[in-house]
Design an enzyme around this catalytic site. Structure first.
Site, PDB file in Angstrom:
ATOM      1  N   MET A  10       0.848  -1.198   0.000  1.00 50.98           N
ATOM      2  CA  MET A  10       0.000   0.000   0.000  1.00 50.98           C
ATOM      3  C   MET A  10       0.885   1.251   0.000  1.00 50.98           C
ATOM      4  O   MET A  10       0.428   2.341   0.334  1.00 50.98           O
ATOM      5  CB  MET A  10      -0.946  -0.013   1.210  1.00 50.98           C
ATOM      6  CG  MET A  10      -1.909  -1.203   1.180  1.00 50.98           C
ATOM      7  SD  MET A  10      -3.477  -0.903   1.989  1.00 50.98           S
ATOM      8  CE  MET A  10      -2.948  -0.508   3.631  1.00 50.98           C
ATOM      9  N   GLY A  11       2.155   1.071  -0.378  1.00 50.60           N
ATOM     10  CA  GLY A  11       3.051   2.223  -0.497  1.00 50.60           C
ATOM     11  C   GLY A  11       3.577   2.704   0.836  1.00 50.60           C
ATOM     12  O   GLY A  11       3.490   2.018   1.849  1.00 50.60           O
TER      13      GLY A  11
ATOM     14  N   LEU B 254       6.751   3.057   1.546  1.00 53.11           N
ATOM     15  CA  LEU B 254       7.597   1.880   1.744  1.00 53.11           C
ATOM     16  C   LEU B 254       8.660   2.084   2.805  1.00 53.11           C
ATOM     17  O   LEU B 254       9.179   3.185   2.978  1.00 53.11           O
ATOM     18  CB  LEU B 254       8.269   1.520   0.410  1.00 53.11           C
ATOM     19  CG  LEU B 254       7.315   1.262  -0.760  1.00 53.11           C
ATOM     20  CD1 LEU B 254       8.111   0.890  -2.006  1.00 53.11           C
ATOM     21  CD2 LEU B 254       6.299   0.176  -0.423  1.00 53.11           C
ATOM     22  N   HIS B 255       8.971   1.002   3.485  1.00 55.10           N
ATOM     23  CA  HIS B 255      10.071   0.980   4.451  1.00 55.10           C
ATOM     24  C   HIS B 255      10.918  -0.258   4.169  1.00 55.10           C
ATOM     25  O   HIS B 255      10.613  -1.032   3.244  1.00 55.10           O
ATOM     26  CB  HIS B 255       9.539   0.999   5.882  1.00 55.10           C
ATOM     27  CG  HIS B 255       8.465  -0.018   6.133  1.00 55.10           C
ATOM     28  ND1 HIS B 255       8.699  -1.369   6.111  1.00 55.10           N
ATOM     29  CD2 HIS B 255       7.139   0.114   6.387  1.00 55.10           C
ATOM     30  CE1 HIS B 255       7.593  -2.021   6.359  1.00 55.10           C
ATOM     31  NE2 HIS B 255       6.614  -1.152   6.523  1.00 55.10           N
TER      32      HIS B 255
ATOM     33  N   HIS C 210       9.279  -3.681   3.401  1.00 55.32           N
ATOM     34  CA  HIS C 210       8.858  -3.931   2.024  1.00 55.32           C
ATOM     35  C   HIS C 210      10.069  -4.283   1.152  1.00 55.32           C
ATOM     36  O   HIS C 210      10.012  -5.184   0.322  1.00 55.32           O
ATOM     37  CB  HIS C 210       8.197  -2.686   1.413  1.00 55.32           C
ATOM     38  CG  HIS C 210       6.953  -2.238   2.115  1.00 55.32           C
ATOM     39  ND1 HIS C 210       6.904  -1.101   2.896  1.00 55.32           N
ATOM     40  CD2 HIS C 210       5.712  -2.773   2.145  1.00 55.32           C
ATOM     41  CE1 HIS C 210       5.677  -0.953   3.362  1.00 55.32           C
ATOM     42  NE2 HIS C 210       4.942  -1.947   2.932  1.00 55.32           N
TER      43      HIS C 210
ATOM     44  N   GLN D 251     -10.391  -2.519   2.265  1.00 57.78           N
ATOM     45  CA  GLN D 251      -9.930  -3.165   3.491  1.00 57.78           C
ATOM     46  C   GLN D 251      -9.937  -2.209   4.687  1.00 57.78           C
ATOM     47  O   GLN D 251      -9.504  -2.573   5.769  1.00 57.78           O
ATOM     48  CB  GLN D 251      -8.558  -3.812   3.294  1.00 57.78           C
ATOM     49  CG  GLN D 251      -7.396  -2.851   3.095  1.00 57.78           C
ATOM     50  CD  GLN D 251      -6.124  -3.596   2.697  1.00 57.78           C
ATOM     51  OE1 GLN D 251      -5.985  -4.077   1.580  1.00 57.78           O
ATOM     52  NE2 GLN D 251      -5.180  -3.719   3.634  1.00 57.78           N
TER      53      GLN D 251
ATOM     54  N   ASP E 128       2.321  -8.975   9.460  1.00 57.48           N
ATOM     55  CA  ASP E 128       0.869  -9.157   9.412  1.00 57.48           C
ATOM     56  C   ASP E 128       0.597 -10.662   9.379  1.00 57.48           C
ATOM     57  O   ASP E 128       0.260 -11.233   8.346  1.00 57.48           O
ATOM     58  CB  ASP E 128       0.295  -8.450   8.184  1.00 57.48           C
ATOM     59  CG  ASP E 128       0.505  -6.953   8.274  1.00 57.48           C
ATOM     60  OD1 ASP E 128       0.038  -6.355   9.247  1.00 57.48           O
ATOM     61  OD2 ASP E 128       1.176  -6.393   7.395  1.00 57.48           O
TER      62      ASP E 128
ATOM     63  N   GLN F  17      -2.757 -11.916   8.152  1.00 56.14           N
ATOM     64  CA  GLN F  17      -2.871 -11.686   6.705  1.00 56.14           C
ATOM     65  C   GLN F  17      -2.122 -12.778   5.932  1.00 56.14           C
ATOM     66  O   GLN F  17      -2.609 -13.280   4.914  1.00 56.14           O
ATOM     67  CB  GLN F  17      -2.320 -10.309   6.351  1.00 56.14           C
ATOM     68  CG  GLN F  17      -2.260 -10.052   4.856  1.00 56.14           C
ATOM     69  CD  GLN F  17      -1.958  -8.606   4.532  1.00 56.14           C
ATOM     70  OE1 GLN F  17      -2.844  -7.768   4.563  1.00 56.14           O
ATOM     71  NE2 GLN F  17      -0.717  -8.302   4.202  1.00 56.14           N
TER      72      GLN F  17
ATOM     73  N   ARG G 280       2.424   2.782   9.377  1.00 52.84           N
ATOM     74  CA  ARG G 280       1.655   3.543  10.376  1.00 52.84           C
ATOM     75  C   ARG G 280       2.513   4.033  11.539  1.00 52.84           C
ATOM     76  O   ARG G 280       2.042   4.829  12.350  1.00 52.84           O
ATOM     77  CB  ARG G 280       0.481   2.703  10.886  1.00 52.84           C
ATOM     78  CG  ARG G 280      -0.627   2.522   9.848  1.00 52.84           C
ATOM     79  CD  ARG G 280      -1.874   1.903  10.451  1.00 52.84           C
ATOM     80  NE  ARG G 280      -3.001   1.936   9.547  1.00 52.84           N
ATOM     81  CZ  ARG G 280      -3.428   0.902   8.796  1.00 52.84           C
ATOM     82  NH1 ARG G 280      -2.793  -0.249   8.852  1.00 52.84           N
ATOM     83  NH2 ARG G 280      -4.484   1.022   8.013  1.00 52.84           N
TER      84      ARG G 280
HETATM   85  O1  PAF Z   1      -0.200  -5.612   3.645  1.00 50.00           O
HETATM   86  C1  PAF Z   1      -0.625  -4.725   2.869  1.00 50.00           C
HETATM   87  O2  PAF Z   1       0.052  -3.724   2.625  1.00 50.00           O
HETATM   88  C2  PAF Z   1      -1.998  -4.897   2.236  1.00 50.00           C
HETATM   89  O3  PAF Z   1      -2.886  -5.504   3.104  1.00 50.00           O
HETATM   90  C3  PAF Z   1      -1.955  -5.620   0.884  1.00 50.00           C
HETATM   91  C4  PAF Z   1      -1.479  -7.070   1.024  1.00 50.00           C
HETATM   92  C5  PAF Z   1      -1.023  -4.882  -0.075  1.00 50.00           C
HETATM   93  C6  PAF Z   1      -3.353  -5.652   0.271  1.00 50.00           C
HETATM   94  O4  PAF Z   1      -3.848  -4.363   0.075  1.00 50.00           O
END
Ligand code: PAF
Length: 283
Positions: free
Chosen positions: A26-27, A29-30, A33, A57, A146, A149, A183
């Site tokens: 979701m950009g 970036l750190h 990522h 989401q 996450d 996730q 965040r």
């Molecule tokens: O982890 C995230 O940044 C988001 O949940 C993802 C996997 C890019 C989906 O929007």
């Protein structure tokens, strides 16, 4: 590095690439990522990434509008990291007019984050299904930060045969243990200091487990007590769950995922560790 917007452009560019690792983001970036990009490069010939703050989401009242964004910096970092293809869509490219499908993953999506953020994993699973359907990578790389996730996306990928392999990479951390997260940008100075309580609590849980403690309730309490002692921390949940099903554990445990969601000032922060596995990053 090619940067494209539409589904058709992604398909065309992807067709020219070989074995492809894919890092959805979701950009903002750190290094967490970028460590996924590094792992993707090590495991595949080419690397694709996406930058999309996925509206489906976020729940009502969550931080969709204020979610930190800096696409120019993100693109520079991805280029430097050796990414071949970036999908930077507009919402209408991901959810074209008439879009009506959503993906429900089942029980693993209903607990923990799913219970606190109803509909969150429907949004995550739906967008990741779209991204995988368009990009058609050979492997998907996600972070253990996450944890739930990653469990949800492994289920999704296996059930719908969307990608051959899901690689879960270790959580990136600041030197003082704070898990890297976009965040974290919301933390003021005092809250930033207090936010180390999450990793400190997980370390206390690991120390108890390593010393031979196996009772689920005791391990959960050891972790919870450390967080509760930080006045700036407001616990949403502290969980000790089966790492595959995410069902809360009772009695003696062997394999156990300790995870938590804790509000510290503005952000709600997540962290976790697998007590039965080495976690060198946590120290
Ligand atoms: O982890 C995230 O940044 C988001 O949940 C993802 C996997 C890019 C989906 O929007």
């Amino acid at each position: 590095m090619k940067v494209v917007t539409t589904r058709a452009e992604v398909r065309e560019e992807r067709a020219a690439l070989g074995r492809l690792g894919f890092v959805p983001t979701m950009g903002y970036l750190h290094d967490g990522h970028l460590s996924l990009v590094r792992e993707a490069r090590a495991r595949s010939e080419h690397v694709a990434a996406s930058i999309f703050v996925n509206p489906t989401q976020f729940g009502p009242g969550e931080d969709l509008a204020s979610y930190p964004r800096d696409p120019e910096r993100d693109l520079a970092l991805l280029e430097e990291a050796g990414v071949d293809l970036v999908w930077l869509p507009q919402p209408g490219d991901v959810y074209p007019s008439g879009f009506a499908t959503s993906v429900e993953v089942g029980d693993v999506a209903d607990v923990l984050e799913g219970a606190s953020r109803p509909g969150h994993f429907r949004g995550v699973a739906t967008v990741v299904a779209i991204l995988l359907g368009v990009v058609r990578p050979d492997l998907l790389l996600v972070g253990q930060k996450d944890l739930q996730q990653s469990v949800v996306l492994r289920r999704l990928a296996a059930d719908l045969s969307l990608v051959d392999e899901v690689v879960v990479c270790p959580t990136g951390r600041e030197p003082d243990g704070l898990a890297l997260s976009s965040r974290n940008a919301y933390l003021d100075e005092e809250d930033r200091r207090a936010a180390t309580v999450l990793s400190r609590a997980l370390r206390a849980g690991r120390a108890a487990y390593d010393a031979g403690e196996r009772d689920a309730e005791t391990l959960r309490r050891v972790i919870r007590d450390v967080v509760a002692a930080e006045p700036r921390a407001e616990i949403d949940y502290v969980s000790l769950a089966d790492p595959e099903t995410l069902v809360e554990l009772q009695g003696p445990v062997d394999r156990a995922a300790a995870s938590m969601a804790v509000r510290v000032g503005r952000p709600r922060l997540l962290d976790n560790t697998l007590l039965h596995a080495p976690d060198p990053g946590l120290g």
